[in-house]
Scaffold this active site. Sequence first.
Site, short mmCIF file in Angstrom:
data_model
loop_
_atom_site.label_atom_id
_atom_site.label_comp_id
_atom_site.label_asym_id
_atom_site.label_seq_id
_atom_site.Cartn_x
_atom_site.Cartn_y
_atom_site.Cartn_z
CB CYS A 24 -0.92 0.01 1.22
SG CYS A 24 -2.25 -1.21 1.14
CB CYS A 40 -4.27 -0.77 -1.20
SG CYS A 40 -2.65 -1.42 -0.74
#
Length: 305
Positions: free
Chosen positions: A119, A200
Amino acid sequence: MVRESSSHRRQRCRCLLLSLTVILILGAVVVLAAVIFAKKKDPPAELSQWKGSGSTGNLKEIMLGRCFIYTRIVNPELRSDCLKIWEAFKNAFISKNPCDITEQDYQPLMELAAHPILCNKTLLWSKTSELAHKYTKVQGNLLTLEDTLLGYMADGLTWCGSPSNSEINYESCPHWRECANNPSSIFWKLASRTFAESACGVVHVMLNGSISHAFVNSSIFGSVEVHHLNPKKVHLMKIWVMHNIRGQSSDSCSSSSIKELKSIIEGRNIAFSCKDDHRWSNLSRRRQEPAGQVNEAKVYSWFWL
């Protein structure tokens, strides 16, 4: 012994001649039909004469070499079978019309070579290829598609096959203007979609502010990546509009094209921010250079060169 009359002989000759004629005609029809059928089965001769350059020479060796480097040096934690990845890649386009490739052709490859992206590490780009890749190479904290296994293997290469054989076509491949469903275009669109879907946290985007429109709907970023970010996983998009330090600024965060992008992103429930000519705060912490050999490319690498 009864002699055959001349009229009977003539009649029999006519029958034989007629039978022979019929046989010859039928034979000619069969041969003609076979020729026509064979021509229908073979692809047109001009099919292999495309306007683009042929497949990159030594394609297999280059891709396998890159795969081995990536899985042993770049990302040694990644456990991938390079030979299986090559076979899945080749099977996507070999023995197929290079203007009729589908995403389904590449799906086994995408699944085989998939690996997680942490992420907040995704960097998307449009019209800033050189700068974006300099940035990730020097800074090392973000990844572009070309920094993933498949992107690393295929970057800068060309490939296609032919429906008439099972060989790689090194003579010519379709230019993207000749047909949209060519092997390279379909590959990069699907790879871009997969890369965007895996993002993400915070997604970073580097756009070119030295052209008339920094954001273009028809680009891969605008038509594919933007629409495949998952709002349940991505909460913020950070835009960096970069400008050529030797040229004029044509577009910026306040331009209509960036406002259009902002509207699209916020409409998908993802927060949006934009900064012109982003400079990394840790620029002064770049890798130590040998005395007297400061790398100017690193100093200016945050700007479009």
